[in-house]
Design a protein around this motif. Structure first.
Motif, PDB file in Angstrom:
ATOM      1  N   PHE A 141      15.882   4.436  96.092  1.00  0.00           N
ATOM      2  CA  PHE A 141      16.226   5.138  94.725  1.00  0.00           C
ATOM      3  C   PHE A 141      15.472   5.487  94.320  1.00  0.00           C
ATOM      4  CE2 PHE A 141      17.330   0.725  97.863  1.00  0.00           C
ATOM      5  CZ  PHE A 141      18.394   0.621  97.852  1.00  0.00           C
ATOM      6  N   ASP A 142      14.494   5.784  93.592  1.00  0.00           N
ATOM      7  CA  ASP A 142      13.469   6.222  92.892  1.00  0.00           C
ATOM      8  C   ASP A 142      14.126   8.162  92.545  1.00  0.00           C
ATOM      9  OD1 ASP A 142      12.419   3.889  91.596  1.00  0.00           O
ATOM     10  OD2 ASP A 142      10.483   4.412  92.652  1.00  0.00           O
ATOM     11  N   ASP A 143      14.124   8.112  94.101  1.00  0.00           N
ATOM     12  CA  ASP A 143      14.539   9.669  94.436  1.00  0.00           C
ATOM     13  C   ASP A 143      16.549   9.236  93.882  1.00  0.00           C
ATOM     14  OD1 ASP A 143      14.345  12.211  95.405  1.00  0.00           O
ATOM     15  OD2 ASP A 143      16.026  11.023  96.938  1.00  0.00           O
ATOM     16  N   THR A 148      19.102  11.728  89.147  1.00  0.00           N
ATOM     17  CA  THR A 148      20.454  11.594  88.593  1.00  0.00           C
ATOM     18  C   THR A 148      19.895  12.305  86.744  1.00  0.00           C
ATOM     19  OG1 THR A 148      21.502   9.864  89.700  1.00  0.00           O
ATOM     20  CG2 THR A 148      22.231  10.304  87.273  1.00  0.00           C
ATOM     21  N   ALA A 149      18.669  11.804  86.613  1.00  0.00           N
ATOM     22  CA  ALA A 149      18.182  12.064  85.306  1.00  0.00           C
ATOM     23  C   ALA A 149      18.147  13.622  85.532  1.00  0.00           C
ATOM     24  CB  ALA A 149      16.438  11.055  85.060  1.00  0.00           C
ATOM     25  N   LYS A 150      17.804  13.918  86.732  1.00  0.00           N
ATOM     26  CA  LYS A 150      17.116  15.737  85.789  1.00  0.00           C
ATOM     27  C   LYS A 150      18.349  16.751  86.721  1.00  0.00           C
ATOM     28  CE  LYS A 150      12.677  14.091  86.051  1.00  0.00           C
ATOM     29  NZ  LYS A 150      10.997  14.466  86.738  1.00  0.00           N
ATOM     30  N   HIS A 151      18.279  15.933  87.566  1.00  0.00           N
ATOM     31  CA  HIS A 151      20.139  17.594  88.367  1.00  0.00           C
ATOM     32  C   HIS A 151      21.152  16.558  88.476  1.00  0.00           C
ATOM     33  CE1 HIS A 151      15.200  19.291  88.675  1.00  0.00           C
ATOM     34  NE2 HIS A 151      15.132  17.298  89.416  1.00  0.00           N
ATOM     35  N   PHE A 155      23.298  17.713  91.941  1.00  0.00           N
ATOM     36  CA  PHE A 155      22.610  16.660  92.670  1.00  0.00           C
ATOM     37  C   PHE A 155      24.266  15.223  93.010  1.00  0.00           C
ATOM     38  CE2 PHE A 155      21.629  11.555  93.365  1.00  0.00           C
ATOM     39  CZ  PHE A 155      21.208  11.696  94.742  1.00  0.00           C
ATOM     40  N   TYR A 156      24.953  15.200  92.356  1.00  0.00           N
ATOM     41  CA  TYR A 156      26.304  15.389  92.561  1.00  0.00           C
ATOM     42  C   TYR A 156      27.594  16.030  93.658  1.00  0.00           C
ATOM     43  CZ  TYR A 156      25.696  11.134  88.892  1.00  0.00           C
ATOM     44  OH  TYR A 156      25.823  10.178  88.542  1.00  0.00           O
ATOM     45  N   GLN A 157      26.776  16.922  94.095  1.00  0.00           N
ATOM     46  CA  GLN A 157      27.644  17.695  94.473  1.00  0.00           C
ATOM     47  C   GLN A 157      27.089  17.677  95.709  1.00  0.00           C
ATOM     48  OE1 GLN A 157      27.862  22.276  93.470  1.00  0.00           O
ATOM     49  NE2 GLN A 157      28.882  21.468  91.755  1.00  0.00           N
ATOM     50  N   TYR A 194      22.236   6.179  85.990  1.00  0.00           N
ATOM     51  CA  TYR A 194      20.201   5.722  85.990  1.00  0.00           C
ATOM     52  C   TYR A 194      20.337   5.000  86.289  1.00  0.00           C
ATOM     53  CZ  TYR A 194      15.486   6.255  84.824  1.00  0.00           C
ATOM     54  OH  TYR A 194      14.165   6.081  85.484  1.00  0.00           O
ATOM     55  N   GLU A 195      20.710   3.747  84.970  1.00  0.00           N
ATOM     56  CA  GLU A 195      20.417   2.574  85.012  1.00  0.00           C
ATOM     57  C   GLU A 195      21.641   1.438  85.866  1.00  0.00           C
ATOM     58  OE1 GLU A 195      20.764   0.520  81.140  1.00  0.00           O
ATOM     59  OE2 GLU A 195      20.039   2.344  80.640  1.00  0.00           O
ATOM     60  N   CYS A 196      22.697   1.945  86.428  1.00  0.00           N
ATOM     61  CA  CYS A 196      23.834   1.571  87.513  1.00  0.00           C
ATOM     62  C   CYS A 196      22.631   2.081  89.103  1.00  0.00           C
ATOM     63  CB  CYS A 196      24.449   1.704  87.490  1.00  0.00           C
ATOM     64  SG  CYS A 196      25.503   1.005  88.902  1.00  0.00           S
TER      65      CYS A 196
END
Length: 272
Positions: A141-143, A148-151, A155-157, A194-196
């Motif tokens: 989950f940290d990954d 999410t925060a940086k890429h 990442f969503y692709q 990010y928080e979710c």
């Protein structure tokens, strides 16, 4: 566009079509009500009233600075269902939405919720800890948080491949499905997404599941690479009135890739 304003001023977008017994659909991270297109059309044509909302910080709802936790998500749903005066409703949640369904049902659903459905859901608890040794390590989950925060855009692709099982040998990849996931994700707020991650991975739903008396259907794919089958199926150990349908080879995103099967089985259970 239909919206309600909840207590803290956040606007929650929703779709509300048809008449008859209401079915309320709760989407997964980091998507929107649009992820339920195949179910909204199907159940509308079956004579149900279908409702789907965008969670705060997701889709067309307000990009709120706070409230990205399961208690607030459930409270938002309670305000929406009160505003629409929904009774005898069936609440269906996918992934994070499954957690939202069971938290809402446990805290606010008495007299309003007739049945609940958990599809590929994060219940009873995802993260590995002392009381849940078979869970997913926090590093996973940290990954997700880091990407999410940086890429986020890339990442969503990338995540659509395991999400829909498109990384499996012989899988028929739909670029349209992948693009639609990315489109929905990028509509939402990065802070909310990010928080979710904490909300869907660390919230403990075991007491919520135990407290619910209504019929609950658990549907989970045995090849779910996002919420492993052994986690989702474990919800049955806490439910008083649960039924499990497992699907060999089906992925996390099976409401989209396997909509015909999921819709048929869901309708049969509702009418049983």
């Amino acid at each position: 566009m239909s919206k309600i304003k909840v207590k803290d001023g956040t606007e929650i977008y929703y779709k509300d079509w048809g008449t008859g017994q209401p079915i309320v659909f709760h989407h997964g991270w980091p998507l929107s009500a649009d992820d339920w297109d195949a179910q909204l059309m199907f159940f509308l044509q079956q004579g149900f009233r279908v409702i789907a909302h965008d969670r705060r910080g997701h889709g067309r709802s307000s990009q709120s600075p706070t409230g990205h936790n399961m208690d607030t998500y459930a409270a938002d749903v309670a305000e929406l269902t009160n505003a629409l005066d929904l009774k005898d409703a069936i609440h269906v949640g996918h992934s994070t939405g499954g957690g939202e369904v069971i938290r809402y049902t446990a805290k606010y659903g008495k007299g309003r919720v007739a049945r609940a459905v958990l599809i590929s859901a994060v219940t009873p608890i995802m993260v590995q800890n002392e009381s849940n040794p078979d869970g997913v390590p926090i590093a996973v989950f940290d990954d997700i948080r880091n990407n999410t925060a940086k890429h986020r855009s890339q990442f969503y692709q990338d995540i659509t491949l395991p999400f829909y099982g498109f990384n499996r040998e012989g899988a028929k990849v739909s670029q349209g499905i992948r693009d639609n996931w990315w489109r929905q994700g990028m509509m939402g707020a990065i802070n909310a997404h990010y928080e979710c991650v904490k909300a869907f991975s660390e919230t403990d739903f075991r007491e919520d599941l135990k407290s619910v008396d209504i019929p609950v259907l658990v549907m989970h794919g045995e090849d779910d690479q996002i919420v492993p089958y052994n986690i989702g199926a474990n919800a049955m150990n806490f439910l008083k009135n649960g039924k499990l349908i497992s699907y060999p080879g089906f992925p996390h995103g099976m409401p989209t890739t396997e909509a015909e099967t999921i819709n048929k089985d869901l309708l049969a259970w509702i009418r049983s």
